[in-house]
Design a protein around this motif. Sequence first.
Motif: not given
Length: 372
Positions: A126-127, A208-209, A214-215, A261-263
């Motif tokens: 994802t962007v 954010l799974g 992601i950028v 990330l924590s996600s």
Amino acid sequence: MTFDLASLQAIGWAVDDTGQPIDASWREALQAHPQARPARVSEQHRSGYIVADAPDTAFPVESLPEWQRPRFPAEQRPGVGDWVLIEDLDTAPPRIVALLPRRSAIKRGAAGDHYRQQLIAANVDTVFVVCGLDADFNPRRIERYLLLVRGGAEPVIVLTKADQAGADDPSAVPEAEATLAELAEQGIAVRAVNAKDPASVTALAPWLGPGRTIVLVGSSGAGKSTLTNTLLGEQRMRTGEVRESDARGRHTTTHRALIPLSSGACLIDTPGMRELKPTGEEDVAENFADVEAVAANCRFRDCAHAKEPGCAVRAAIESGELDSRRFANYMKLSEEVAGAADKLAGRRAENAESKVLGKAVNKRLQDKYGRR
């Protein structure tokens, strides 16, 4: 060689139901290098690379010698988000032995007159195109970002500073309403957030799974570093104030970095980009389907949409069906992409000719002196 699959998956390593890499070319590379193990490029510097094989582990590695050659294409060197195979783990530093094929790549044309590509991020799902709802809001810049980021990754428009604009609904901000309607027609998701508010940022949770990458892209001062800090839950990235006169910010992010990330997702933060040049590989029609649909009704196939009779585009602009500024940007980007495509074709032809000449020289040397 065995490796910790769970740790690799936590930083984006994709596998099938049997635990094998989802990409066949990755499986072949691992078979070709049985002593190697995968790692992901988390930082790229002029002096080398930092890679990770787990969310909390990062270390420097030695690159392949050919990547250091001045004429080696920059876009073929590893970038942040790339997967590489490393060996000699007991040495300092370990060395890269292979770059795994990219599942997606976000690139732009590098600044300057000579044709070069610059990799922004690799293997991205994802962007997040980050744009502030302040004086820096620019629909034409969003269109340019969308042209560049559709390289196998899903674009999401993240509108920051809605709280500063005094509007919970971004469509109430001047110029935003028409842009949001255009994005909705293209099926592109839009989320308005207060980048400083964790509760507001939860609107981005669907992307954010675990295992996702992601950028963040956007101009300086758009709020990318602030958003990164909120997603991290700590002030790790340096942020700066923007000028009140034009809402422009300073480059607080100086290099690209892969951040777990924590996600369970991985985030790539990038420096703000003032210049967004096409590479020549973009599809303008995909990003301007509405303009293309109108143009298909012109009387002449080669209509330049200037003074030709029966021009459906001019009629649509005069009736308000088509935004004249969006059409002007469509024409501008079409010209830029065509120019870049010509330069790309020229460079490929030069490379092909150079390879042919190199083989001919080697053959003459072998015929004269024998194979060594």
